[in-house]
Design a protein around this motif. Structure first.
Motif, PDB file in Angstrom:
ATOM      1  N   LYS A 119      18.785  65.425   3.235  1.00 32.75           N
ATOM      2  CA  LYS A 119      19.495  64.158   3.057  1.00 32.75           C
ATOM      3  C   LYS A 119      20.475  64.237   1.886  1.00 32.75           C
ATOM      4  N   GLU A 120      20.015  64.821   0.766  1.00 36.21           N
ATOM      5  CA  GLU A 120      20.878  64.946  -0.408  1.00 36.21           C
ATOM      6  C   GLU A 120      22.104  65.801  -0.081  1.00 36.21           C
ATOM      7  N   LYS A 121      21.887  66.875   0.663  1.00 36.23           N
ATOM      8  CA  LYS A 121      22.998  67.756   1.038  1.00 36.23           C
ATOM      9  C   LYS A 121      24.011  67.016   1.912  1.00 36.23           C
ATOM     10  N   LEU A 122      23.526  66.265   2.917  1.00 37.66           N
ATOM     11  CA  LEU A 122      24.421  65.538   3.826  1.00 37.66           C
ATOM     12  C   LEU A 122      25.211  64.473   3.085  1.00 37.66           C
ATOM     13  N   GLU A 123      24.565  63.779   2.149  1.00 37.11           N
ATOM     14  CA  GLU A 123      25.263  62.740   1.391  1.00 37.11           C
ATOM     15  C   GLU A 123      26.323  63.341   0.480  1.00 37.11           C
ATOM     16  N   ASN A 124      26.044  64.483  -0.120  1.00 40.86           N
ATOM     17  CA  ASN A 124      27.033  65.154  -0.975  1.00 40.86           C
ATOM     18  C   ASN A 124      28.236  65.611  -0.143  1.00 40.86           C
ATOM     19  N   ASN A 143      28.074  60.945  11.475  1.00 41.07           N
ATOM     20  CA  ASN A 143      27.283  61.315  12.658  1.00 41.07           C
ATOM     21  C   ASN A 143      26.082  62.158  12.270  1.00 41.07           C
ATOM     22  N   ASP A 144      26.308  63.132  11.369  1.00 38.13           N
ATOM     23  CA  ASP A 144      25.211  64.005  10.937  1.00 38.13           C
ATOM     24  C   ASP A 144      24.118  63.210  10.219  1.00 38.13           C
ATOM     25  N   ILE A 145      24.542  62.262   9.383  1.00 40.04           N
ATOM     26  CA  ILE A 145      23.554  61.436   8.681  1.00 40.04           C
ATOM     27  C   ILE A 145      22.811  60.544   9.673  1.00 40.04           C
ATOM     28  N   GLY A 146      23.545  60.006  10.661  1.00 37.71           N
ATOM     29  CA  GLY A 146      22.901  59.207  11.698  1.00 37.71           C
ATOM     30  C   GLY A 146      21.872  60.015  12.466  1.00 37.71           C
ATOM     31  N   ASP A 147      22.224  61.260  12.818  1.00 38.30           N
ATOM     32  CA  ASP A 147      21.281  62.145  13.521  1.00 38.30           C
ATOM     33  C   ASP A 147      20.047  62.421  12.661  1.00 38.30           C
ATOM     34  N   PHE A 148      20.274  62.595  11.359  1.00 34.95           N
ATOM     35  CA  PHE A 148      19.161  62.854  10.435  1.00 34.95           C
ATOM     36  C   PHE A 148      18.192  61.660  10.416  1.00 34.95           C
ATOM     37  N   LYS A 160      23.244  52.033  11.434  1.00 36.49           N
ATOM     38  CA  LYS A 160      24.331  51.750  10.482  1.00 36.49           C
ATOM     39  C   LYS A 160      25.274  52.943  10.342  1.00 36.49           C
ATOM     40  N   SER A 161      24.712  54.138  10.303  1.00 33.99           N
ATOM     41  CA  SER A 161      25.560  55.333  10.157  1.00 33.99           C
ATOM     42  C   SER A 161      26.442  55.543  11.381  1.00 33.99           C
ATOM     43  N   TYR A 162      25.873  55.378  12.559  1.00 31.76           N
ATOM     44  CA  TYR A 162      26.669  55.543  13.783  1.00 31.76           C
ATOM     45  C   TYR A 162      27.775  54.492  13.862  1.00 31.76           C
ATOM     46  N   ILE A 163      27.462  53.253  13.450  1.00 28.24           N
ATOM     47  CA  ILE A 163      28.467  52.185  13.480  1.00 28.24           C
ATOM     48  C   ILE A 163      29.633  52.528  12.558  1.00 28.24           C
ATOM     49  N   ARG A 164      29.336  53.136  11.416  1.00 28.91           N
ATOM     50  CA  ARG A 164      30.387  53.442  10.437  1.00 28.91           C
ATOM     51  C   ARG A 164      31.377  54.483  10.948  1.00 28.91           C
ATOM     52  N   THR A 165      31.001  55.264  11.938  1.00 27.19           N
ATOM     53  CA  THR A 165      31.945  56.256  12.488  1.00 27.19           C
ATOM     54  C   THR A 165      33.077  55.579  13.248  1.00 27.19           C
ATOM     55  N   ARG A 166      32.914  54.290  13.585  1.00 27.71           N
ATOM     56  CA  ARG A 166      33.915  53.586  14.396  1.00 27.71           C
ATOM     57  C   ARG A 166      35.293  53.602  13.733  1.00 27.71           C
ATOM     58  N   ASP A 167      35.327  53.433  12.415  1.00 29.68           N
ATOM     59  CA  ASP A 167      36.614  53.363  11.699  1.00 29.68           C
ATOM     60  C   ASP A 167      37.306  54.714  11.616  1.00 29.68           C
ATOM     61  N   TYR A 168      36.606  55.770  11.990  1.00 30.39           N
ATOM     62  CA  TYR A 168      37.191  57.114  11.846  1.00 30.39           C
ATOM     63  C   TYR A 168      37.357  57.821  13.194  1.00 30.39           C
ATOM     64  N   CYS A 169      37.214  57.059  14.284  1.00 36.74           N
ATOM     65  CA  CYS A 169      37.416  57.624  15.619  1.00 36.74           C
ATOM     66  C   CYS A 169      38.911  57.667  15.919  1.00 36.74           C
ATOM     67  N   THR A 170      39.397  58.821  16.325  1.00 34.93           N
ATOM     68  CA  THR A 170      40.835  58.982  16.583  1.00 34.93           C
ATOM     69  C   THR A 170      41.142  59.240  18.048  1.00 34.93           C
ATOM     70  N   THR A 171      40.128  59.495  18.879  1.00 37.89           N
ATOM     71  CA  THR A 171      40.360  59.747  20.301  1.00 37.89           C
ATOM     72  C   THR A 171      39.359  58.937  21.132  1.00 37.89           C
ATOM     73  N   CYS A 179      29.807  55.075  20.906  1.00 36.00           N
ATOM     74  CA  CYS A 179      29.140  54.063  21.728  1.00 36.00           C
ATOM     75  C   CYS A 179      27.805  54.577  22.275  1.00 36.00           C
ATOM     76  N   MET A 180      27.788  55.815  22.745  1.00 37.96           N
ATOM     77  CA  MET A 180      26.558  56.363  23.306  1.00 37.96           C
ATOM     78  C   MET A 180      25.467  56.481  22.238  1.00 37.96           C
ATOM     79  N   ASN A 181      25.844  56.861  21.016  1.00 38.82           N
ATOM     80  CA  ASN A 181      24.859  56.943  19.927  1.00 38.82           C
ATOM     81  C   ASN A 181      24.297  55.566  19.586  1.00 38.82           C
ATOM     82  N   VAL A 182      25.188  54.563  19.507  1.00 34.43           N
ATOM     83  CA  VAL A 182      24.747  53.203  19.186  1.00 34.43           C
ATOM     84  C   VAL A 182      23.851  52.656  20.295  1.00 34.43           C
ATOM     85  N   ILE A 183      24.218  52.930  21.549  1.00 31.24           N
ATOM     86  CA  ILE A 183      23.411  52.461  22.688  1.00 31.24           C
ATOM     87  C   ILE A 183      22.008  53.066  22.630  1.00 31.24           C
ATOM     88  N   LEU A 184      21.936  54.358  22.352  1.00 30.32           N
ATOM     89  CA  LEU A 184      20.640  55.051  22.289  1.00 30.32           C
ATOM     90  C   LEU A 184      19.719  54.412  21.252  1.00 30.32           C
TER      91      LEU A 184
END
Length: 442
Positions: A119-124, A143-148, A160-171, A179-184
């Motif tokens: 967790k510390e590594k992913l946050e850094n 995404n990696d933190i959400g998976d963790f 919360k982590s998966y939702i935060r990726t929304r602002d950085y989606c470019t495609t 969406c699939m991660n949030v649905i799961l």
């Protein structure tokens, strides 16, 4: 068959029990005591397998099955990283499987220590990405933190982590993945409003979606509608689910579940024409039904008016359905709706029905059947009256001839009124009996 007279006892029994009247219901495919827990769990993967095993253990009421489900759950958990779930399952086992299946504190400490380091590594790493303002790296970091968090059973943090990726989606692909991660996670959290919202978001992406993704979204939408008791919408989504789903969504649902959920919701909510076109003649959904022959047979029995056989299949499936993590709360409601539809369809062709014969066909007592019929009559679902003394149901068929005459007279009266109004307006204009705005005679 003379539909204008009373139903002969033999004919009524034949309608309820199948063509020929002597056909017996097929043997029970399985009951709660016979459920193969290992085969059942093999249909699923990930956290859903664990959740279903624990649910079966909590609900089955058979100690041998309970211990088998808990043993499998314990072994599966040890291959993952959810220490809290390990504690819960060890507590449920309570030493009944021997020392090997007790709380493994050394494993808990090792996994917890490794999790803190990870967790510390992913946050850094994420902080570094945010400093450099690299959108794609930030998205992957969240995404990696959400998976963790998801792997460790911290579902709210994962959400919360998966939702935060929304602002950085470019495609569009990134949006669909988010969406699939949030649905799961939302399905596991029981937040089905989020499931519906993010299914819609994924479907609205401009690029065409992969057929497997489309099938997953249909299945997820079906689950969301099922959980909110929108059975007709749920049935539509399940019968629209593509066969491409296969075992590609085993972390949420098995193809056998699509067949069972879709068929029961359809029987409870579809009319005969929809049942025929959207279920029985639906080649795509038929592929799902082939996976569960018992469900396929009960659908065919219902449509063919073999209600005795259909209800018999339902009763034999009931113990298993009560062990289903998504369906158990809806079994009684769905069964009641299906039974009421069968009763309504049974009475439709006839002017009178012998309640003793009908009670035998529906495997109930005459008094209970009378109560069911009275409720349906009160709800205006059956146009009939009950002769309690002679135990006969008399249908109240509408007088089509009288209804047509009444409609014609009403149309004539409306036409006469309209013509008189037009003539009156024409005469008023002709003689200038009209008020002009803005003018007043002094």
């Amino acid at each position: 068959m003379d539909v204008e007279g009373e139903v002969p006892a033999a004919a009524a029994a034949a309608i309820a029990n199948g063509l020929g009247g002597g056909e017996e219901a097929s043997p029970a495919p399985f009951s709660a005591e016979q459920l193969d827990v290992e085969a059942y769990a093999a249909q699923y993967s990930g956290r859903t397998r664990l959740a279903r095993l624990v649910f079966v253990a909590d609900r089955c009421g058979v100690e041998a099955m309970q211990l088998e489900a808990l043993r499998m759950a314990y072994d599966e958990i040890k291959r993952g990283e959810d220490v809290q779930l390990h504690r819960d399952v060890a507590l449920k086992i309570n030493g009944r499987l021997g020392p090997r299946y007790g709380l493994d504190q050394a494993w808990v400490d090792t996994v917890s220590r490794r999790a803190e380091q990870r967790k510390e590594k992913l946050e850094n790493e994420l902080n570094g990405y945010r400093t450099n303002l690299i959108k794609e790296s930030i998205r992957m970091g969240y995404n990696d933190i959400g998976d963790f968090f998801y792997a460790h059973g911290q579902l709210s943090d994962a959400f919360k982590s998966y939702i935060r990726t929304r602002d950085y989606c470019t495609t569009s692909k990134h949006i669909v993945q988010m969406c699939m991660n949030v649905i799961l996670v939302s399905i596991e959290l029981g937040q089905f409003a989020h499931v519906s919202n993010y299914v819609s978001k994924a479907e609205q992406t401009p690029d065409s979606l992969d057929p497997i993704i489309v099938a997953k979204l249909r299945a997820a939408a079906g689950l969301a509608n099922l959980e909110t008791k929108k059975y007709k919408l749920a049935a539509r989504k399940f019968v629209e689910t593509g066969i491409e789903l296969g075992n590609n969504y085993s972390e949420v649902i098995a193809p056998q579940d699509v067949a069972v959920y879709g068929a029961l919701c359809a029987l409870a909510s579809f009319d005969r024409s929809d049942l025929k076109s959207k279920v029985i003649d639906n080649i795509n959904f038929r592929n799902f039904l082939e996976l569960v022959p018992e469900v396929r047979e009960l659908v065919n029995d219902f449509y063919a008016s073999r209600y005795g056989s259909c209800l018999g299949h339902l009763e034999k499936l009931k113990p298993n359905l009560l062990l289903d993590i998504h369906l158990h709360e809806h079994v009684e409601t769905l069964y009641t709706d299906i039974r009421h539809k069968a009763i309504i369809q049974y009475t439709l062709p006839f002017i009178s029905v012998d309640l003793n014969t009908m009670a035998t066909a529906f495997k109930t007592s005459v008094s209970m059947l009378e109560k069911e019929l009275a409720a349906l009559i009160t709800e205006n679902k059956i146009q009939a009256r009950i002769d309690s003394h002679n135990k006969i149901l008399y249908a109240r068929h509408a007088d089509q001839r009288n209804t047509t005459f009444q409609r014609v007279l009403q149309t004539g009266n409306e036409f006469e009124r309209d013509v008189k109004s037009m003539l009156l307006r024409a005469n008023l204009l002709k003689h200038e009996y009209n008020q002009r705005t803005g003018t007043r005679k002094m």
